[in-house]
Every structure is written in structure tokens, then in C-alpha cells.
Design a protein around this motif. Structure first.
Motif, PDB file in Angstrom:
ATOM      1  N   TYR A 136      68.168  87.752  18.159  1.00 52.64           N
ATOM      2  CA  TYR A 136      67.644  87.252  19.428  1.00 52.64           C
ATOM      3  C   TYR A 136      66.432  88.024  19.939  1.00 52.64           C
ATOM      4  O   TYR A 136      65.856  87.636  20.933  1.00 52.64           O
ATOM      5  CB  TYR A 136      68.718  87.419  20.513  1.00 52.64           C
ATOM      6  CG  TYR A 136      69.897  86.522  20.407  1.00 52.64           C
ATOM      7  CD1 TYR A 136      69.963  85.500  19.484  1.00 52.64           C
ATOM      8  CD2 TYR A 136      70.955  86.682  21.288  1.00 52.64           C
ATOM      9  CE1 TYR A 136      71.065  84.676  19.421  1.00 52.64           C
ATOM     10  CE2 TYR A 136      72.055  85.860  21.233  1.00 52.64           C
ATOM     11  CZ  TYR A 136      72.111  84.860  20.301  1.00 52.64           C
ATOM     12  OH  TYR A 136      73.195  84.052  20.262  1.00 52.64           O
ATOM     13  N   SER A 154      70.897  82.332  22.083  1.00 48.96           N
ATOM     14  CA  SER A 154      70.404  81.882  20.782  1.00 48.96           C
ATOM     15  C   SER A 154      69.343  80.812  20.948  1.00 48.96           C
ATOM     16  O   SER A 154      69.399  79.994  21.849  1.00 48.96           O
ATOM     17  CB  SER A 154      71.585  81.327  19.991  1.00 48.96           C
ATOM     18  OG  SER A 154      71.169  80.855  18.749  1.00 48.96           O
ATOM     19  N   GLU A 213      81.520  87.735  10.493  1.00 54.19           N
ATOM     20  CA  GLU A 213      80.566  87.658  11.603  1.00 54.19           C
ATOM     21  C   GLU A 213      81.064  88.504  12.771  1.00 54.19           C
ATOM     22  O   GLU A 213      82.269  88.721  12.919  1.00 54.19           O
ATOM     23  CB  GLU A 213      80.420  86.164  11.990  1.00 54.19           C
ATOM     24  CG  GLU A 213      79.516  85.864  13.152  1.00 54.19           C
ATOM     25  CD  GLU A 213      78.072  86.282  12.965  1.00 54.19           C
ATOM     26  OE1 GLU A 213      77.841  87.484  12.721  1.00 54.19           O
ATOM     27  OE2 GLU A 213      77.175  85.432  13.119  1.00 54.19           O
ATOM     28  N   ASP A 214      80.148  88.982  13.586  1.00 49.93           N
ATOM     29  CA  ASP A 214      80.557  89.783  14.747  1.00 49.93           C
ATOM     30  C   ASP A 214      81.034  88.887  15.894  1.00 49.93           C
ATOM     31  O   ASP A 214      82.076  89.121  16.475  1.00 49.93           O
ATOM     32  CB  ASP A 214      79.420  90.719  15.216  1.00 49.93           C
ATOM     33  CG  ASP A 214      78.091  90.005  15.460  1.00 49.93           C
ATOM     34  OD1 ASP A 214      77.995  88.778  15.202  1.00 49.93           O
ATOM     35  OD2 ASP A 214      77.143  90.662  15.909  1.00 49.93           O
ATOM     36  N   ASP A 274      78.893  82.481  19.188  1.00 51.74           N
ATOM     37  CA  ASP A 274      78.451  82.164  20.541  1.00 51.74           C
ATOM     38  C   ASP A 274      78.136  80.658  20.580  1.00 51.74           C
ATOM     39  O   ASP A 274      79.050  79.844  20.647  1.00 51.74           O
ATOM     40  CB  ASP A 274      77.242  83.066  20.837  1.00 51.74           C
ATOM     41  CG  ASP A 274      76.770  83.012  22.269  1.00 51.74           C
ATOM     42  OD1 ASP A 274      77.575  83.162  23.177  1.00 51.74           O
ATOM     43  OD2 ASP A 274      75.552  82.822  22.480  1.00 51.74           O
ATOM     44  N   SER A 275      76.882  80.261  20.475  1.00 51.48           N
ATOM     45  CA  SER A 275      76.559  78.826  20.455  1.00 51.48           C
ATOM     46  C   SER A 275      77.086  78.169  19.178  1.00 51.48           C
ATOM     47  O   SER A 275      77.352  76.966  19.160  1.00 51.48           O
ATOM     48  CB  SER A 275      75.045  78.624  20.541  1.00 51.48           C
ATOM     49  OG  SER A 275      74.432  79.044  19.340  1.00 51.48           O
ATOM     50  N   GLY A 276      77.205  78.939  18.102  1.00 47.35           N
ATOM     51  CA  GLY A 276      77.648  78.405  16.814  1.00 47.35           C
ATOM     52  C   GLY A 276      76.495  78.043  15.890  1.00 47.35           C
ATOM     53  O   GLY A 276      76.712  77.711  14.725  1.00 47.35           O
ATOM     54  N   THR A 313      74.142  79.829  14.407  1.00 42.70           N
ATOM     55  CA  THR A 313      73.955  80.698  13.234  1.00 42.70           C
ATOM     56  C   THR A 313      74.934  80.291  12.132  1.00 42.70           C
ATOM     57  O   THR A 313      74.541  80.065  10.988  1.00 42.70           O
ATOM     58  CB  THR A 313      74.177  82.182  13.607  1.00 42.70           C
ATOM     59  OG1 THR A 313      73.360  82.485  14.738  1.00 42.70           O
ATOM     60  CG2 THR A 313      73.826  83.109  12.462  1.00 42.70           C
ATOM     61  N   LYS A 343      83.259  83.351  21.564  1.00 41.86           N
ATOM     62  CA  LYS A 343      82.942  83.022  22.961  1.00 41.86           C
ATOM     63  C   LYS A 343      82.980  81.499  23.063  1.00 41.86           C
ATOM     64  O   LYS A 343      81.934  80.844  23.050  1.00 41.86           O
ATOM     65  CB  LYS A 343      81.532  83.539  23.255  1.00 41.86           C
ATOM     66  CG  LYS A 343      81.390  84.340  24.524  1.00 41.86           C
ATOM     67  CD  LYS A 343      79.929  84.572  24.829  1.00 41.86           C
ATOM     68  CE  LYS A 343      79.460  85.951  24.516  1.00 41.86           C
ATOM     69  NZ  LYS A 343      78.029  86.162  24.862  1.00 41.86           N
ATOM     70  N   VAL A 400      78.408  90.939  25.502  1.00 41.44           N
ATOM     71  CA  VAL A 400      79.223  92.081  25.088  1.00 41.44           C
ATOM     72  C   VAL A 400      78.489  92.964  24.072  1.00 41.44           C
ATOM     73  O   VAL A 400      77.665  92.480  23.308  1.00 41.44           O
ATOM     74  CB  VAL A 400      80.593  91.629  24.525  1.00 41.44           C
ATOM     75  CG1 VAL A 400      81.421  90.941  25.598  1.00 41.44           C
ATOM     76  CG2 VAL A 400      80.430  90.705  23.328  1.00 41.44           C
TER      77      VAL A 400
HETATM   78  P1  IMP Z   1      75.089  81.972  17.904  1.00 40.74           P
HETATM   79  O1  IMP Z   1      74.144  81.455  16.867  1.00 40.74           O
HETATM   80  O2  IMP Z   1      74.678  81.562  19.300  1.00 40.74           O
HETATM   81  O3  IMP Z   1      76.540  81.637  17.619  1.00 40.74           O
HETATM   82  O4  IMP Z   1      74.922  83.529  17.981  1.00 40.74           O
HETATM   83  C1  IMP Z   1      75.352  84.310  16.990  1.00 40.74           C
HETATM   84  C2  IMP Z   1      74.764  85.698  17.042  1.00 40.74           C
HETATM   85  O5  IMP Z   1      74.202  86.056  18.298  1.00 40.74           O
HETATM   86  C3  IMP Z   1      75.876  86.684  16.830  1.00 40.74           C
HETATM   87  O6  IMP Z   1      76.110  86.879  15.467  1.00 40.74           O
HETATM   88  C4  IMP Z   1      75.366  87.912  17.527  1.00 40.74           C
HETATM   89  O7  IMP Z   1      74.588  88.668  16.633  1.00 40.74           O
HETATM   90  C5  IMP Z   1      74.520  87.383  18.663  1.00 40.74           C
HETATM   91  N1  IMP Z   1      75.297  87.372  19.926  1.00 40.74           N
HETATM   92  C6  IMP Z   1      75.822  86.311  20.556  1.00 40.74           C
HETATM   93  N2  IMP Z   1      76.468  86.673  21.684  1.00 40.74           N
HETATM   94  C7  IMP Z   1      76.363  88.019  21.745  1.00 40.74           C
HETATM   95  C8  IMP Z   1      76.867  89.009  22.681  1.00 40.74           C
HETATM   96  O8  IMP Z   1      77.557  88.743  23.687  1.00 40.74           O
HETATM   97  N3  IMP Z   1      76.557  90.301  22.373  1.00 40.74           N
HETATM   98  C9  IMP Z   1      75.819  90.663  21.273  1.00 40.74           C
HETATM   99  N4  IMP Z   1      75.354  89.774  20.393  1.00 40.74           N
HETATM  100  C10 IMP Z   1      75.621  88.467  20.628  1.00 40.74           C
END
Ligand code: IMP
Ligand code: MG
Length: 195
Positions: free
Chosen positions: A82, A88, A111-112, A115-117, A119, A143, A165
């Protein structure tokens, strides 16, 4: 307040940018051991390949692989992050691809946080096209309230509320990955003037 945050050891380490602790180091270890057991059972007798998505899942995979007793291999993948934002873009860029082919192997993405999904939706599409024997996901954190794309076949360590977080590998602007616990980042850190 999480009762574990009252422990002197955690208190001492509590970073001033942390609003509150969600999961202590001990709680995380217990959960990771539980996930390791489930993975042992699920993949017994199979050729397991753990794929860590850098950099956020480095701390998680380091503990998870030692909680898994069946033989397995690990590989690493790096995607774009990000930057200094907390949401994201939906655009995923591969910065470093896997070293090995995954065709015919049982791939488990580590994966850690989901969030949005976006990735994982992108990565599961990409890896399915390489014909693994199976493809599943284990995420330390989920999340669910932020989901924009459906993700299936995943295991979760903990669900978290819609807050940013940090710790145990998770960063904001590349910092806080070394915190041994998972905590909520104070909003004034990413929204200066919001106190
Ligand atoms: P997504 O594509 O929105 O699902 O985001 C995935 C990636 O965003 C995760 O693998 C994290 O690296 C980062 N991310 C999303 N939410 C958080 C957060 O609350 N803290 C730290 N990194 C986050
Ligand atoms: Mg990540």
C-alpha cells in the motif's frame, strides 16, 4: 482493554503508537500451533508447499512452519504494498515470483491479513492457472467487514474489527513489524490531526 495487555512484560513493550493490544504473543503462539495441527492433518502424505506472501507473513510463516510436523517446502512471493496508505488499490503487482513451479503440488498460500480480498483473489487466479494439485489459503488475520471480493478455501487465525492493525509482521509504512503482539494503530499516526 484486552486483559493480557495488563501484563507487565507486554506493558513495557507497548509501543506508544498502539491504541490497544488485540492478541498477545502467547495468544498468537497458541493459535498458530492449532493451525499447524490442522495443516498436519489436512496434508498428511501429500507434497505440501507453503508460499509466504512477503513481507507481512514472514513472522507468521516462521512460526507456522515450525508448528507443522509433516515434511514440506517453502517459497516466497512479493507483491506491491500500500505504500503509506491504509487501504488497498485493488491493483496487485508481482515484485518477486516463486522460485519453483507449483504444478502437481499442494500449494498453501500463507497471508498475514485478508482485507478487501483483492490481493488473494488475484493470486489465487494466477496460481490456479499453474495447475497445482490443490490451492488453499491460511491467513493469520481476517477483516471480513472490509471484503470487496469473495475468497474461498481459507483458514483464519483470528478475525479482527475494521481497524488498522500492526505487529507480528504487519506494518504501517514498513514499521512496527517487530512488535511481538498484534495491536490497533492509533488513527492519529495515519491521519495526523485526527485526535
Ligand atoms: P487486500 O488486498 O485489501 O485484501 O489487502 C491485503 C494486504 O494489505 C495484506 O496482505 C496486508 O499486507 C495489507 N493490509 C490490509 N489490512 C491491513 C492492516 O490492518 N494492517 C496492515 N496491513 C494490512
Ligand atoms: Mg500481505
Amino acid at each position: 482493554m484486552n486483559k493480557k495487555s495488563a501484563e507487565p512484560r507486554v506493558q513495557e513493550q507497548l509501543c506508544r503508537d498502539v491504541e490497544r493490544v488485540l492478541f498477545s504473543a502467547d495468544e498468537i503462539q497458541d493459535r498458530v500451533r492449532g493451525l499447524g495441527k490442522q495443516i498436519d492433518e489436512r496434508y498428511a502424505g501429500k507434497e505440501l508447499l507453503l508460499i509466504a506472501i512477503l513481507k507481512g507473513s514472514v513472522v507468521f510463516i516462521a512460526d507456522l512452519m515450525r508448528a507443522i510436523t509433516i515434511p514440506h517446502e517453502v517459497d516466497f512471493l512479493a507483491t506491491s504494498s500500500y505504500g503509506a496508505s491504509t487501504s488497498s488499490t485493488g491493483i496487485v503487482r508481482i515484485l518477486k515470483d516463486l522460485n519453483e513451479p507449483i504444478g502437481g503440488r499442494h500449494a498453501l498460500l500463507v497471508e498475514d491479513i485478508i482485507d478487501s480480498g483483492h490481493t488473494l483473489a488475484y493470486l489465487t487466479r494466477l496460481f490456479s492457472a499453474r495447475n497445482p494439485a490443490s490451492l488453499e489459503v491460511v491467513t493469520l488475520l481476517d477483516k471480513p467487514s472490509r471484503r470487496e471480493v469473495e475468497i474461498d478455501l481459507f483458514w483464519t487465525g483470528f478475525s479482527v474489527p475494521d481497524e488498522f492493525v500492526i505487529g507480528y509482521g504487519l506494518d504501517f509504512n514498513q514499521k512496527y513489524r517487530n512488535l511481538p503482539y498484534i495491536g490497533v494503530l492509533k488513527s492519529e499516526v495515519y491521519q495526523p490531526g485526527s485526535e
